[in-house]
Design a protein around this motif. Structure first.
Motif, PDB file in Angstrom:
ATOM      1  N   GLN A   1      11.969  65.016  55.129  1.00  0.00           N
ATOM      2  CA  GLN A   1      12.011  66.412  55.734  1.00  0.00           C
ATOM      3  C   GLN A   1      13.495  67.244  54.906  1.00  0.00           C
ATOM      4  O   GLN A   1      14.564  66.608  54.692  1.00  0.00           O
ATOM      5  CB  GLN A   1      12.618  66.007  57.144  1.00  0.00           C
ATOM      6  CG  GLN A   1      12.713  67.183  58.079  1.00  0.00           C
ATOM      7  CD  GLN A   1      11.267  68.182  58.229  1.00  0.00           C
ATOM      8  OE1 GLN A   1      10.242  67.271  58.253  1.00  0.00           O
ATOM      9  NE2 GLN A   1      11.180  69.227  58.491  1.00  0.00           N
ATOM     10  N   ILE A   2      13.071  68.659  54.387  1.00  0.00           N
ATOM     11  CA  ILE A   2      13.937  69.677  53.093  1.00  0.00           C
ATOM     12  C   ILE A   2      14.105  70.550  54.629  1.00  0.00           C
ATOM     13  O   ILE A   2      13.031  71.232  54.335  1.00  0.00           O
ATOM     14  CB  ILE A   2      13.430  69.747  52.171  1.00  0.00           C
ATOM     15  CG1 ILE A   2      12.892  68.147  51.453  1.00  0.00           C
ATOM     16  CG2 ILE A   2      14.555  70.240  51.781  1.00  0.00           C
ATOM     17  CD1 ILE A   2      12.527  67.995  49.906  1.00  0.00           C
TER      18      ILE A   2
ATOM     19  N   THR B   1       8.211  69.759  54.550  1.00  0.00           N
ATOM     20  CA  THR B   1       7.718  68.001  54.694  1.00  0.00           C
ATOM     21  C   THR B   1       7.028  67.942  53.059  1.00  0.00           C
ATOM     22  O   THR B   1       6.135  68.360  53.019  1.00  0.00           O
ATOM     23  CB  THR B   1       7.158  68.072  56.004  1.00  0.00           C
ATOM     24  OG1 THR B   1       7.640  68.273  57.286  1.00  0.00           O
ATOM     25  CG2 THR B   1       6.985  66.362  55.712  1.00  0.00           C
ATOM     26  N   CYS B   2       7.990  67.523  53.288  1.00  0.00           N
ATOM     27  CA  CYS B   2       7.382  66.939  51.568  1.00  0.00           C
ATOM     28  C   CYS B   2       6.554  65.156  51.393  1.00  0.00           C
ATOM     29  O   CYS B   2       7.514  64.519  52.051  1.00  0.00           O
ATOM     30  CB  CYS B   2       8.354  66.510  50.462  1.00  0.00           C
ATOM     31  SG  CYS B   2       7.939  66.034  49.104  1.00  0.00           S
TER      32      CYS B   2
ATOM     33  N   GLU C   1       2.643  66.572  48.690  1.00  0.00           N
ATOM     34  CA  GLU C   1       2.020  67.730  49.502  1.00  0.00           C
ATOM     35  C   GLU C   1       3.299  68.940  49.978  1.00  0.00           C
ATOM     36  O   GLU C   1       3.924  67.357  50.635  1.00  0.00           O
ATOM     37  CB  GLU C   1       1.245  66.821  50.560  1.00  0.00           C
ATOM     38  CG  GLU C   1       0.628  67.520  51.431  1.00  0.00           C
ATOM     39  CD  GLU C   1      -0.034  66.772  52.559  1.00  0.00           C
ATOM     40  OE1 GLU C   1      -1.349  66.519  52.463  1.00  0.00           O
ATOM     41  OE2 GLU C   1       0.085  66.404  53.881  1.00  0.00           O
ATOM     42  N   PHE C   2       3.900  69.417  49.996  1.00  0.00           N
ATOM     43  CA  PHE C   2       4.535  70.927  50.004  1.00  0.00           C
ATOM     44  C   PHE C   2       4.350  71.040  51.977  1.00  0.00           C
ATOM     45  O   PHE C   2       3.599  72.708  50.972  1.00  0.00           O
ATOM     46  CB  PHE C   2       5.098  70.549  48.985  1.00  0.00           C
ATOM     47  CG  PHE C   2       6.398  71.389  49.309  1.00  0.00           C
ATOM     48  CD1 PHE C   2       7.670  70.359  49.662  1.00  0.00           C
ATOM     49  CD2 PHE C   2       7.215  72.616  50.162  1.00  0.00           C
ATOM     50  CE1 PHE C   2       9.134  71.007  49.510  1.00  0.00           C
ATOM     51  CE2 PHE C   2       8.572  73.247  50.159  1.00  0.00           C
ATOM     52  CZ  PHE C   2       9.244  71.905  50.136  1.00  0.00           C
ATOM     53  N   VAL C   3       4.445  71.167  52.944  1.00  0.00           N
ATOM     54  CA  VAL C   3       3.741  71.771  53.922  1.00  0.00           C
ATOM     55  C   VAL C   3       5.196  72.468  54.138  1.00  0.00           C
ATOM     56  O   VAL C   3       6.193  72.005  55.032  1.00  0.00           O
ATOM     57  CB  VAL C   3       3.598  70.921  55.156  1.00  0.00           C
ATOM     58  CG1 VAL C   3       3.498  72.109  56.594  1.00  0.00           C
ATOM     59  CG2 VAL C   3       2.427  70.155  54.334  1.00  0.00           C
ATOM     60  N   MET C   4       5.027  73.992  54.517  1.00  0.00           N
ATOM     61  CA  MET C   4       6.253  74.672  54.742  1.00  0.00           C
ATOM     62  C   MET C   4       6.031  75.578  55.963  1.00  0.00           C
ATOM     63  O   MET C   4       4.733  76.460  56.145  1.00  0.00           O
ATOM     64  CB  MET C   4       6.398  75.761  53.749  1.00  0.00           C
ATOM     65  CG  MET C   4       6.965  75.346  52.634  1.00  0.00           C
ATOM     66  SD  MET C   4       6.780  76.658  51.590  1.00  0.00           S
ATOM     67  CE  MET C   4       5.456  77.217  51.052  1.00  0.00           C
TER      68      MET C   4
ATOM     69  N   GLU D   1      18.641  64.512  51.568  1.00  0.00           N
ATOM     70  CA  GLU D   1      19.120  63.839  52.088  1.00  0.00           C
ATOM     71  C   GLU D   1      21.076  65.142  52.077  1.00  0.00           C
ATOM     72  O   GLU D   1      22.007  64.978  52.962  1.00  0.00           O
ATOM     73  CB  GLU D   1      20.467  63.026  51.223  1.00  0.00           C
ATOM     74  CG  GLU D   1      21.352  61.993  51.695  1.00  0.00           C
ATOM     75  CD  GLU D   1      20.891  61.103  52.617  1.00  0.00           C
ATOM     76  OE1 GLU D   1      22.131  61.435  53.513  1.00  0.00           O
ATOM     77  OE2 GLU D   1      20.252  61.012  53.469  1.00  0.00           O
ATOM     78  N   LEU D   2      20.897  65.634  50.946  1.00  0.00           N
ATOM     79  CA  LEU D   2      22.625  67.049  51.124  1.00  0.00           C
ATOM     80  C   LEU D   2      21.739  67.891  52.383  1.00  0.00           C
ATOM     81  O   LEU D   2      22.732  68.331  52.670  1.00  0.00           O
ATOM     82  CB  LEU D   2      21.791  67.653  50.154  1.00  0.00           C
ATOM     83  CG  LEU D   2      22.467  66.910  48.757  1.00  0.00           C
ATOM     84  CD1 LEU D   2      22.564  68.280  47.213  1.00  0.00           C
ATOM     85  CD2 LEU D   2      23.578  66.344  48.793  1.00  0.00           C
TER      86      LEU D   2
END
Length: 155
Positions: free
Chosen positions: A16-17, A21-22, A39-42, A124-125
């Motif tokens: 999770q960013i 979600t990547c 897969e990158f869901v925004m 993490e950041l």
């Protein structure tokens, strides 16, 4: 040795960013580092990646659903499902979801290397809403062949 792989929808290791979600569908370890696919869901109204370059990596973006703003060099392009952007090395690019519905991108990397580690580091950041410093972000970027484009560093 690479092994055959089938992943159903929703399967694959994810990070999770912020509100995105990547999911790592295929990583370098699956393909002898030849290729990776994430897969990158925004969520709606989400910044994705601000413009950046890779010196040794070709990247391909494919819009699966929703509307995405793709940035190629300094041009902004409204893209919908079915749109593709091919980004060779040393080409500034980025993406976001300025719309009111979620968007899904497939992001492909050649060579794959260990690109998932960049996304893990970014997750993490930014964990628990943390805002990383510019120094932390640049350090992470540089460890994984990601750099600010020349226009971002000019005078």
């Amino acid at each position: 040795m690479s092994l055959p792989l089938i992943l159903q929808p929703g399967e694959g290791r994810s990070v999770q960013i912020r509100t995105s979600t990547c999911t790592f569908k295929v990583t370098g370890k699956d393909t002898h580092n030849h290729f990776g696919l994430f897969e990158f869901v925004m969520a709606p109204e989400t910044d994705g990646a601000s413009p950046h370059i890779h010196k040794q990596l070709t990247e391909i973006f494919y819009v699966v659903e929703g509307h995405v703003e793709l940035v190629l060099n300094q041009e902004r392009i409204a893209a919908e499902a079915g749109a593709l952007m091919l980004v060779p090395e040393n080409t500034s690019h980025g993406f976001s979801n300025p719309g009111s519905v979620r968007a899904k991108l497939l992001i492909m990397f050649c060579p794959a290397d260990s690109r998932e580690q960049y996304f893990e580091g970014l997750a993490e950041l930014t964990k628990d809403g943390r805002q990383p410093s510019q120094e932390e972000l640049l350090d992470l970027m540089h460890r994984f062949d990601q750099y600010l484009p020349p226009e971002a560093t000019d005078g």
